[in-house]
Design an enzyme around this catalytic site. Sequence first.
Site, PDB file in Angstrom:
ATOM      1  NE  ARG A 156      -3.768  -2.161   2.463  1.00 24.99           N
ATOM      2  CZ  ARG A 156      -4.777  -2.609   1.725  1.00 24.99           C
ATOM      3  NH1 ARG A 156      -5.139  -1.980   0.617  1.00 24.99           N
ATOM      4  NH2 ARG A 156      -5.441  -3.693   2.081  1.00 24.99           N
ATOM      5  N   GLY A 181      -7.109  -2.964  -6.523  1.00 27.23           N
ATOM      6  CA  GLY A 181      -8.453  -2.488  -6.206  1.00 27.23           C
ATOM      7  C   GLY A 181      -8.700  -1.056  -6.645  1.00 27.23           C
ATOM      8  CG  ASP A 212     -13.722  -5.852   1.149  1.00 28.40           C
ATOM      9  OD1 ASP A 212     -13.522  -6.952   1.697  1.00 28.40           O
ATOM     10  OD2 ASP A 212     -13.287  -4.781   1.592  1.00 28.40           O
TER      11      ASP A 212
HETATM   12  N1  LIG Z   1      -5.943   8.316  -5.353  1.00 24.74           N
HETATM   13  C1  LIG Z   1      -4.838   7.614  -5.635  1.00 24.74           C
HETATM   14  N2  LIG Z   1      -3.964   8.065  -6.564  1.00 24.74           N
HETATM   15  C2  LIG Z   1      -2.839   7.369  -6.863  1.00 24.74           C
HETATM   16  N3  LIG Z   1      -2.519   6.203  -6.267  1.00 24.74           N
HETATM   17  C3  LIG Z   1      -3.336   5.705  -5.328  1.00 24.74           C
HETATM   18  C4  LIG Z   1      -4.538   6.381  -4.959  1.00 24.74           C
HETATM   19  N4  LIG Z   1      -5.162   5.658  -4.002  1.00 24.74           N
HETATM   20  C5  LIG Z   1      -4.370   4.572  -3.784  1.00 24.74           C
HETATM   21  N5  LIG Z   1      -3.286   4.587  -4.577  1.00 24.74           N
HETATM   22  C6  LIG Z   1      -2.209   3.601  -4.627  1.00 24.74           C
HETATM   23  O1  LIG Z   1      -2.738   2.334  -5.019  1.00 24.74           O
HETATM   24  C7  LIG Z   1      -2.084   1.301  -4.303  1.00 24.74           C
HETATM   25  C8  LIG Z   1      -3.081   0.377  -3.679  1.00 24.74           C
HETATM   26  O2  LIG Z   1      -4.095   1.100  -3.024  1.00 24.74           O
HETATM   27  P1  LIG Z   1      -4.902   0.475  -1.802  1.00 24.74           P
HETATM   28  O3  LIG Z   1      -6.020   1.389  -1.479  1.00 24.74           O
HETATM   29  O4  LIG Z   1      -3.958   0.121  -0.715  1.00 24.74           O
HETATM   30  O5  LIG Z   1      -5.425  -0.932  -2.321  1.00 24.74           O
HETATM   31  P2  LIG Z   1      -6.511  -1.324  -3.410  1.00 24.74           P
HETATM   32  O6  LIG Z   1      -5.926  -1.051  -4.728  1.00 24.74           O
HETATM   33  O7  LIG Z   1      -6.703  -2.749  -3.135  1.00 24.74           O
HETATM   34  O8  LIG Z   1      -7.715  -0.458  -3.150  1.00 24.74           O
HETATM   35  C9  LIG Z   1      -1.147   1.949  -3.315  1.00 24.74           C
HETATM   36  O9  LIG Z   1       0.176   1.859  -3.816  1.00 24.74           O
HETATM   37  C10 LIG Z   1      -1.626   3.390  -3.250  1.00 24.74           C
HETATM   38  O10 LIG Z   1      -0.569   4.306  -3.017  1.00 24.74           O
HETATM   39  O1  LIG Z   2      -4.677  -5.463   6.545  1.00 21.50           O
HETATM   40  P1  LIG Z   2      -4.655  -5.034   5.122  1.00 21.50           P
HETATM   41  O2  LIG Z   2      -3.658  -5.770   4.312  1.00 21.50           O
HETATM   42  O3  LIG Z   2      -4.553  -3.565   4.990  1.00 21.50           O
HETATM   43  O4  LIG Z   2      -6.020  -5.476   4.449  1.00 21.50           O
HETATM   44  C1  LIG Z   2      -7.233  -5.482   5.099  1.00 21.50           C
HETATM   45  C2  LIG Z   2      -8.295  -4.791   4.340  1.00 21.50           C
HETATM   46  O5  LIG Z   2      -8.302  -5.011   2.967  1.00 21.50           O
HETATM   47  C3  LIG Z   2      -9.595  -5.376   2.561  1.00 21.50           C
HETATM   48  O6  LIG Z   2      -9.563  -6.737   2.339  1.00 21.50           O
HETATM   49  C4  LIG Z   2     -10.046  -4.659   1.311  1.00 21.50           C
HETATM   50  O7  LIG Z   2      -9.102  -4.827   0.320  1.00 21.50           O
HETATM   51  P2  LIG Z   2      -9.482  -4.991  -1.222  1.00 21.50           P
HETATM   52  O8  LIG Z   2     -10.931  -4.674  -1.400  1.00 21.50           O
HETATM   53  O9  LIG Z   2      -8.596  -4.022  -1.900  1.00 21.50           O
HETATM   54  O10 LIG Z   2      -9.155  -6.403  -1.599  1.00 21.50           O
HETATM   55  C5  LIG Z   2     -10.533  -5.058   3.676  1.00 21.50           C
HETATM   56  O11 LIG Z   2     -11.644  -5.881   3.784  1.00 21.50           O
HETATM   57  C6  LIG Z   2      -9.621  -5.144   4.847  1.00 21.50           C
HETATM   58  O12 LIG Z   2      -9.971  -4.221   5.813  1.00 21.50           O
HETATM   59 MG   LIG Z   3      -9.287  -0.117  -1.821  1.00 20.05          MG
END
Ligand SMILES: Nc1ncnc2c1ncn2[C@@H]1O[C@H](COP(=O)(O)OP(=O)(O)O)[C@@H](O)[C@H]1O
Ligand SMILES: O=P(O)(O)OC[C@H]1O[C@](O)(COP(=O)(O)O)[C@@H](O)[C@@H]1O
Ligand SMILES: [Mg+2]
Length: 490
Positions: A156, A181, A212
């Site tokens: 992340r 995601g 999710d």
């Molecule tokens: N608004 C955004 N703009 C650019 N990069 C983002 C943004 N939001 C999240 N990211 C990047 O996307 C990656 C994954 O985001 P995260 O929210 O952790 O998981 P997911 O993609 O599963 O929702 C991370 O490297 C994060 O820095």
């Molecule tokens: O502990 P971590 O690795 O941040 O992930 C936990 C979180 O990621 C989630 O699985 C959601 O992640 P995604 O929807 O991106 O797969 C949530 O349900 C949970 O809170």
């Molecule tokens: Mg997310």
Amino acid sequence: MALDGRPNTKIVHGEAGYVLEDVPHLTDYIPDLPTYPNPLQDNPAYSVVKQYFVNLDDTVAQKIVVHKSSPRGTHFRRAGPRQVHACIVTCGGLCPGLNTVIREIVCGLAHMYGVTKILGIQDGYKGFYARNTIPLSPKSVNDIHKRGGTILGSSRGGHDTSKIVDSIQDRGINQVYIIGGDGTQKGASVIFEEIQRRGLKVAVAGIPKTIDNDIAVIDKSFGFDTAVEEAQRAINAAHVESESVENGIGMVKLMGRYSGFIAMYATLASRDVDCCLIPESPFYLEGKGGLFEYIEKRLKENGHMVIVVAEGAGQELLAEILRSMNHQDASGNKLLLDVGLWLSQKIKDHFTGKGRISINLKYIDPTYMIRAIPANASDNVYCTLLAHSAIHGAMAGYTGFTVGPVNGRHAYIPFHRVTETQNKVVITDRMWARLLSSTNQPSFLSPEDIELAKKEDEPTNQLLDSNNQVDGHHEKSTEDNNCSIQQTSC
Ligand SMILES: Nc1ncnc2c1ncn2[C@@H]1O[C@H](COP(=O)(O)OP(=O)(O)O)[C@@H](O)[C@H]1O
Ligand SMILES: O=P(O)(O)OC[C@H]1O[C@](O)(COP(=O)(O)O)[C@@H](O)[C@@H]1O
Ligand SMILES: [Mg+2]
């Protein structure tokens, strides 16, 4: 490009209200791009398929149930086959099937298009500029789909657009496959914009990933079925524990930060659950119609009960404690307090404190166990189709898109469509009603709350139209269901 108020939106209007929301193409900003014959036309494996190549103007309707007078609505470009140095990156949380998607991108590129230069970017976005890369080949990824997690690693945070695009440019990469995601797809979108700004011949394709199941527009996300299946094991354990003691309560916490799909489906599948609590449906503990009253009733009737709680449920009840916390992770996602522990304690305090009923509560938290596993058979097939659709789109020069099934047909979807909203369980929809009727739990809603929920759930876009939804959040009618998500090849 027709810009309907947004950068990179290509809207084509047709007769009778037909709208195509198209994805960008490299020729939009590099007009003299050469084309090459598609090697798939000589591939013996595909030679028997009657019409393998999709027609250039094939599109997929987002709304499948229509009426005589309704406009034809939004369509997406149909996915399908159209020299290369590709890279693959996985970002965000884990999900069953990540390795399958990686494997199928590598094998698909190699076997269908003869691409041999494929790089794995390690540990998410930051891997572009802060980690080594791994060369990937069909041999090196051969059996990775049997393993959980991602062989590339994930993370992340760490999204630095210009460093990422510098790395893409320096390495001579011209196809970028980004698996992740909503946060990841937002990141992919800004990478695409920077690539476009620099005029680079690089296609950016997103493959949506969320355990999710809350990514908008697509029918369902990969790994979700596997996670729901695995959750059954925890629920079974909770049931066995609770029915083996007097006044036993088995409590299982499942993933679901903002949406309760895993909890809802795991509950519906199990039949042993007496109460399912999700973020979308507020609940309360004390008084008439509250959770304590219901628990007392179930214990009197049945001697034991099972509660499934999604991790994002009841957060408003924990608001007091939350206020004092720093509540964001490296990607800016909301950090939650453990509702399972909190609720367990509240239930214990309520029943034992007053000396009314001596309860025996067992709390099971299988959070990571449901996602750190390999994909099941149907998710593996689904991952394969996602990978193939992404490859065909990038090979055809489309860019700035996410791929996924919309009403059972794979489509190329503009990034903003999957990042601007999140899917949530619609509590005024049939699937939640089915759940309430199967558990017989209270709805925790007053008639005024129900009216309000109905208003809030009124369709703001076609996704929220319950006539157009599959499995509760996009539920198709049985008549339409001859091409369900389980049969994504149609
Ligand atoms: N608004 C955004 N703009 C650019 N990069 C983002 C943004 N939001 C999240 N990211 C990047 O996307 C990656 C994954 O985001 P995260 O929210 O952790 O998981 P997911 O993609 O599963 O929702 C991370 O490297 C994060 O820095
Ligand atoms: O502990 P971590 O690795 O941040 O992930 C936990 C979180 O990621 C989630 O699985 C959601 O992640 P995604 O929807 O991106 O797969 C949530 O349900 C949970 O809170
Ligand atoms: Mg997310």
